[in-house]
Write a protein that holds these residues in place. Sequence first.
Motif, PDB file in Angstrom:
ATOM      1  N   ARG A 159       0.819  -1.217   0.000  1.00 48.87           N
ATOM      2  CA  ARG A 159       0.000   0.000   0.000  1.00 48.87           C
ATOM      3  C   ARG A 159       0.853   1.267   0.000  1.00 48.87           C
ATOM      4  O   ARG A 159       0.491   2.281  -0.609  1.00 48.87           O
ATOM      5  CB  ARG A 159      -0.903  -0.043   1.243  1.00 48.87           C
ATOM      6  CG  ARG A 159      -1.813   1.127   1.446  1.00 48.87           C
ATOM      7  CD  ARG A 159      -2.808   0.849   2.562  1.00 48.87           C
ATOM      8  NE  ARG A 159      -2.186   0.486   3.820  1.00 48.87           N
ATOM      9  CZ  ARG A 159      -1.745   1.358   4.729  1.00 48.87           C
ATOM     10  NH1 ARG A 159      -1.862   2.657   4.493  1.00 48.87           N
ATOM     11  NH2 ARG A 159      -1.199   0.951   5.857  1.00 48.87           N
ATOM     12  N   LEU A 160       2.003   1.224   0.673  1.00 51.51           N
ATOM     13  CA  LEU A 160       2.811   2.428   0.874  1.00 51.51           C
ATOM     14  C   LEU A 160       4.043   2.473  -0.029  1.00 51.51           C
ATOM     15  O   LEU A 160       4.945   3.273   0.202  1.00 51.51           O
ATOM     16  CB  LEU A 160       3.248   2.507   2.342  1.00 51.51           C
ATOM     17  CG  LEU A 160       2.098   2.616   3.351  1.00 51.51           C
ATOM     18  CD1 LEU A 160       2.620   2.485   4.765  1.00 51.51           C
ATOM     19  CD2 LEU A 160       1.356   3.935   3.173  1.00 51.51           C
ATOM     20  N   ALA A 161       4.077   1.637  -1.059  1.00 51.39           N
ATOM     21  CA  ALA A 161       5.254   1.575  -1.928  1.00 51.39           C
ATOM     22  C   ALA A 161       5.630   2.924  -2.533  1.00 51.39           C
ATOM     23  O   ALA A 161       6.806   3.310  -2.505  1.00 51.39           O
ATOM     24  CB  ALA A 161       5.042   0.533  -3.028  1.00 51.39           C
ATOM     25  N   PRO A 162       4.699   3.712  -3.094  1.00 57.45           N
ATOM     26  CA  PRO A 162       5.110   5.001  -3.679  1.00 57.45           C
ATOM     27  C   PRO A 162       5.701   5.962  -2.649  1.00 57.45           C
ATOM     28  O   PRO A 162       6.688   6.652  -2.924  1.00 57.45           O
ATOM     29  CB  PRO A 162       3.801   5.550  -4.270  1.00 57.45           C
ATOM     30  CG  PRO A 162       2.936   4.346  -4.477  1.00 57.45           C
ATOM     31  CD  PRO A 162       3.268   3.432  -3.346  1.00 57.45           C
ATOM     32  N   GLN A 163       5.101   5.998  -1.449  1.00 59.25           N
ATOM     33  CA  GLN A 163       5.598   6.911  -0.420  1.00 59.25           C
ATOM     34  C   GLN A 163       6.986   6.483   0.076  1.00 59.25           C
ATOM     35  O   GLN A 163       7.870   7.324   0.278  1.00 59.25           O
ATOM     36  CB  GLN A 163       4.616   6.967   0.759  1.00 59.25           C
ATOM     37  CG  GLN A 163       3.290   7.626   0.432  1.00 59.25           C
ATOM     38  CD  GLN A 163       2.274   6.675  -0.174  1.00 59.25           C
ATOM     39  OE1 GLN A 163       2.587   5.526  -0.487  1.00 59.25           O
ATOM     40  NE2 GLN A 163       1.048   7.144  -0.344  1.00 59.25           N
ATOM     41  N   CYS A 164       7.184   5.174   0.259  1.00 60.73           N
ATOM     42  CA  CYS A 164       8.494   4.690   0.707  1.00 60.73           C
ATOM     43  C   CYS A 164       9.568   4.979  -0.336  1.00 60.73           C
ATOM     44  O   CYS A 164      10.691   5.377   0.002  1.00 60.73           O
ATOM     45  CB  CYS A 164       8.429   3.195   1.005  1.00 60.73           C
ATOM     46  SG  CYS A 164       7.494   2.779   2.496  1.00 60.73           S
ATOM     47  N   ALA A 165       9.240   4.780  -1.609  1.00 63.13           N
ATOM     48  CA  ALA A 165      10.204   5.062  -2.670  1.00 63.13           C
ATOM     49  C   ALA A 165      10.539   6.550  -2.716  1.00 63.13           C
ATOM     50  O   ALA A 165      11.695   6.930  -2.936  1.00 63.13           O
ATOM     51  CB  ALA A 165       9.651   4.598  -4.014  1.00 63.13           C
ATOM     52  N   ARG A 166       9.532   7.388  -2.497  1.00 60.74           N
ATOM     53  CA  ARG A 166       9.772   8.839  -2.500  1.00 60.74           C
ATOM     54  C   ARG A 166      10.736   9.218  -1.379  1.00 60.74           C
ATOM     55  O   ARG A 166      11.644  10.031  -1.574  1.00 60.74           O
ATOM     56  CB  ARG A 166       8.430   9.566  -2.312  1.00 60.74           C
ATOM     57  CG  ARG A 166       8.536  11.082  -2.343  1.00 60.74           C
ATOM     58  CD  ARG A 166       8.718  11.598  -3.759  1.00 60.74           C
ATOM     59  NE  ARG A 166       8.918  13.036  -3.766  1.00 60.74           N
ATOM     60  CZ  ARG A 166      10.112  13.626  -3.672  1.00 60.74           C
ATOM     61  NH1 ARG A 166      11.208  12.882  -3.564  1.00 60.74           N
ATOM     62  NH2 ARG A 166      10.219  14.932  -3.698  1.00 60.74           N
ATOM     63  N   LEU A 167      10.569   8.631  -0.212  1.00 64.82           N
ATOM     64  CA  LEU A 167      11.465   8.915   0.905  1.00 64.82           C
ATOM     65  C   LEU A 167      12.860   8.346   0.659  1.00 64.82           C
ATOM     66  O   LEU A 167      13.866   8.969   1.012  1.00 64.82           O
ATOM     67  CB  LEU A 167      10.876   8.348   2.198  1.00 64.82           C
ATOM     68  CG  LEU A 167       9.766   9.206   2.818  1.00 64.82           C
ATOM     69  CD1 LEU A 167       8.858   8.373   3.707  1.00 64.82           C
ATOM     70  CD2 LEU A 167      10.368  10.367   3.605  1.00 64.82           C
ATOM     71  N   ALA A 168      12.942   7.170   0.051  1.00 62.35           N
ATOM     72  CA  ALA A 168      14.258   6.582  -0.236  1.00 62.35           C
ATOM     73  C   ALA A 168      15.039   7.428  -1.228  1.00 62.35           C
ATOM     74  O   ALA A 168      16.270   7.506  -1.156  1.00 62.35           O
ATOM     75  CB  ALA A 168      14.085   5.165  -0.774  1.00 62.35           C
TER      76      ALA A 168
END
Length: 758
Positions: free
Chosen positions: A425-434
């Motif tokens: 569910r949070l893949a886009p947000q985690c990638a943005r932070l990475a």
Amino acid sequence: MRLWLVLALSSAGTVALAGAPARIARTLAALDDLERACSKAESQGGQGIYLRIPLTVERQVLVELDSQAEGRDDILDYIYQSSLRARAAIEAGAEPRRPPVPPAPELARLAFREGFCHEGDQVVFPLATDRCPAAVEPFFARGELRRSLPALAGVSRETWDASEIARIHAADPTSRRVGWDRPAGGFVAEGCLISLDHPAIQRAIAAETSRALAAWPAGTRPLYLSLGEAPFYTDYSELSRASFVAWLKGHYKSVNTLRLVWGMENADFAPAMLPAPDQAGATASRWCDFAAFNIERFSEHTRAAAARVRTAVPGSALGLPPFRYAFAGSFALSGVDPEALAPALDVLEVSGASAMETDLAFALAGGKRAVVMPALTSSAAHLIPQQLHGCAAARVASWPAEPLASPQAIREAELLLRNALDARRLAPQCARLARAPRPIALLYSRASLRLAPPWAVQAAQTPYTRELANAYQAARCLDLGVTFLTSAHVAALRWADVRLLIIPAAHAEEENVVRNLMDFVELGGHLVIVAESFVSDERGREADYLERFGIEAPHTQRPSYNARPRPDLGGGLDDLVAADSPVTDLVPAPGGFLASIQRPLRATGLRQSIKVNVSHQLLAAYPDGTPAIATYTRGKGSVTYLAMPLAPDDLAMVLRIIAARAHIQPLVRLVSLEGGPGGVECRAVRDGSAILAYAWNTTAHSRTIALESEPTAAATDLMTGNAVPARTDKAGSLLGPLKLGPGDVALLRLLPPEPKVR
């Protein structure tokens, strides 16, 4: 369902009956009640797949439960109580209302792009498993994430006996790899060690790889192919010695040149010149050439193996796990340099054991390769943090990873499913932070890795990599992104977003790297150098690098070290043990910018005496008043020197002050409210007009924190869907309190105030 359970139920009667049948009946009744509560909540808009995690896992427990299992009654009681708690939470509305979960991704439709998995334009995070019950399949990506192809060795332990490689190995002694005083490790297993310098072995590897590819079913393709398990390659056979001689002749025009560079009067182009580990300290330059030869040989072999597979299976992504020895004293001995191997790969496989390993992999990936965790442990406690550090996909071999025969195993199985949904569910947000800028970096020094001290060349750590780990622990708690700059990055002037660079006891380095670091400072960068750094060049020859940075260290007191053998780890990861390592309190100087630290700084290990001149500002002193930490301005930047390594929490305080003076400010700042200041990692990045931020409790104890940010209208924890309390004034917002258990993550989305209409 097991036959014993069916028979027991048929004679159970009512829940009031005593004994096992009554216990079974009430457990099933509780599960039925939970099923009805889930269905009702779903009809009212509840997030059904999350709600059904306890139901799914506990039904699987009953399927697996054996009538004779020890503790069976305790398991039934646990399921009963767990079902009651889950139903009560649903009926009370206490279960978080998370945003919808996207469908499980189909791996056949995914592609690696810019370091992450994409389905079309959308970043996705596939968590795959090789085996799971049908009821659990919706929690995992569909298809095959990783297929192992032993292209480096040609065979695996399972296929060895019937292979041409085994026949050659048995018939020709020159095809066998030779260790120094212990098994040479890897390739393929103890008792079947092959030499990559043997021509027939090379041909057989190519043939066996082609045979393995031909045996695969037509039309099936995983997301990527892994070329082998964690490799280690060192060989002291006659063929290897001959290859080393040929390598030397290609690098030196004459024996006289070789003798001059090595500083050995008896050096020659002879097989005996290949140094064993116990000869590493005799001539550093000779060991440096061995390290270069050993790494180049394995890197060339990997490139050739990858090229064969790419020719046979065009378009396939290829991966390898190159990080087992990335921080080890046996780095040179292993033959595996992750930076040298990365260009031949599309996927860098990590163990998931530490965020430091993942951050190094992400730095080497450079946005061109994906970082994947192919062997996730059952608890999945670090799945979201690994995503936040740049991991693009993960795999668990099977679900459940162990029999569901204890409450702990049941809880871990539920946690994995919950984290699988969160990760999806949070893949886009985690990638943005990475991908967020990382202004703090540590030097990953190739020369310091290759020139490990002689007593550490078979160890899991060196003084350099031990201090590298300490500095990483400090830097990750500055509320700013942290990364690694390699010697090659510095040599090529590839600074990325780095503004503050830490040199953690990198004792050896190349001339051009040091020269570029001086330019980095002149142009506005900030350098923090921790003793003992820059004492020699890449061949171990004494260098004046430190003096060029304005530091004189006339005396150094070093701890005593020894390596304790660990044959269970393959002979290349011995324990490093320090003796007579002094512990000292450093006193912040009243006139320096560390004076705001109201207590002594804890220092341990190596201790240097340094000279301070009028251009330096004294920041801290030893108890006898002599200088211990000093800084000075150079060009537009600064250099700060620590004559004795600090404990991670204390180093973090020093780095935080230096970063603030350099105007390197976090977007969101962590405030510790309870449980101590250290061990909580915080990062933030702008996402359009909003801000994404996370806090990860890396400790084994609960922490209560708050976050300071610019003015915020509303904050939501994306992990739970719950609103986060926010107090806002003109200066900014204070978000929280947030209570984080051990390993917990809060991932927040902060919305700005509505613009005022005039």
